[in-house]
Each structure stands twice: as C-alpha cells, then as structure tokens.
Design a protein around this motif. Sequence first.
Motif, mmCIF file in Angstrom:
data_model
loop_
_atom_site.group_PDB
_atom_site.id
_atom_site.type_symbol
_atom_site.label_atom_id
_atom_site.label_comp_id
_atom_site.label_asym_id
_atom_site.label_seq_id
_atom_site.Cartn_x
_atom_site.Cartn_y
_atom_site.Cartn_z
ATOM 1 N N VAL A 129 13.222 -29.947 -12.805
ATOM 2 C CA VAL A 129 14.381 -29.330 -12.159
ATOM 3 C C VAL A 129 14.206 -29.331 -10.657
ATOM 4 N N ALA A 130 13.001 -29.062 -10.193
ATOM 5 C CA ALA A 130 12.737 -29.048 -8.754
ATOM 6 C C ALA A 130 12.579 -30.449 -8.177
ATOM 7 N N ALA A 131 12.752 -31.470 -8.991
ATOM 8 C CA ALA A 131 12.674 -32.873 -8.583
ATOM 9 C C ALA A 131 11.280 -33.254 -8.102
ATOM 10 N N ILE A 173 24.267 -45.157 -6.432
ATOM 11 C CA ILE A 173 24.273 -44.640 -5.062
ATOM 12 C C ILE A 173 23.085 -43.717 -4.831
ATOM 13 N N VAL A 174 22.837 -42.822 -5.788
ATOM 14 C CA VAL A 174 21.688 -41.908 -5.676
ATOM 15 C C VAL A 174 20.847 -42.024 -6.948
ATOM 16 N N GLY A 175 19.575 -41.726 -6.801
ATOM 17 C CA GLY A 175 18.666 -41.789 -7.943
ATOM 18 C C GLY A 175 18.702 -40.497 -8.745
ATOM 19 N N SER A 187 24.879 -25.142 -8.535
ATOM 20 C CA SER A 187 24.636 -24.365 -9.746
ATOM 21 C C SER A 187 23.914 -23.065 -9.411
ATOM 22 N N LEU A 188 22.903 -23.149 -8.554
ATOM 23 C CA LEU A 188 22.178 -21.941 -8.162
ATOM 24 C C LEU A 188 23.052 -20.997 -7.345
ATOM 25 N N CYS A 189 23.873 -21.550 -6.470
ATOM 26 C CA CYS A 189 24.780 -20.704 -5.676
ATOM 27 C C CYS A 189 25.768 -19.966 -6.579
ATOM 28 N N ARG A 229 19.628 -34.562 -9.318
ATOM 29 C CA ARG A 229 19.241 -33.230 -9.784
ATOM 30 C C ARG A 229 19.289 -32.208 -8.657
ATOM 31 N N VAL A 230 18.864 -32.596 -7.479
ATOM 32 C CA VAL A 230 18.922 -31.675 -6.340
ATOM 33 C C VAL A 230 20.375 -31.388 -5.975
#
Length: 102
Positions: free
Chosen positions: A71-73, A2-4, A16-18, A9-10
């Motif tokens: 990490v930032a894609a 469905i997603v790459g 995770s950051l929140c 990662r995003v």
Amino acid sequence: QIVGPRVWRVIFAFPSLCLAYSWITYFIAHAHDGITFYDLSGNDLAHTVAFCVNYISFFFLYPSVFNLKEVAAVEPPTLHLWETGIIRITRHPQFVGQSLWS
C-alpha cells in the motif's frame, strides 16, 4: 501505460486517505446525534456478545487486508490468492467481517 503500478497506488491512496479522515471525523462528531432507539450500555450480556462478534470479525477481516508495504508503494504489488484459512469458508471475508463488525 502512463503510470506504473506503484505510482497508481500512491495516486489512489491519497484521495482515499483524505476521504477516510473526513468521514471518520464526521462520524465521531455526530455519533450521538439523532434519536436513541435503545440503550444497552448497562447490559453485560450485550457487551459480551458485541466483544465476541468483534473478535470473530477480526479473523474475517485480517486476511483481506493488503500488505502494508504494498500500500505504501515500498514493494511492488502482487496478486494474493489464499487457498487456506477463512477463504475456504467464505470467498468474501472482508464483507463477512465488516457485516459482523457493523
């Protein structure tokens, strides 16, 4: 699929950051609550030992950190296998580094 891998990662990084922000904020706000079991702030030896252990833990934590562009894609994720350095000493450098850091 469905997603790459980049989109995944995003999607994974946002909550995770929140959570990391809220947990760190809570920890800082409540760092001095509770009972004090010991106070080694005036002990120079304790300061030196803590500094040295934190310095050593960096060498365990550094190779286990992701490439920040992945990490930032910005870059596609890749598999990293280190066969030199700290990986030859321990198979789980982040565990050892965080144990020393704690």
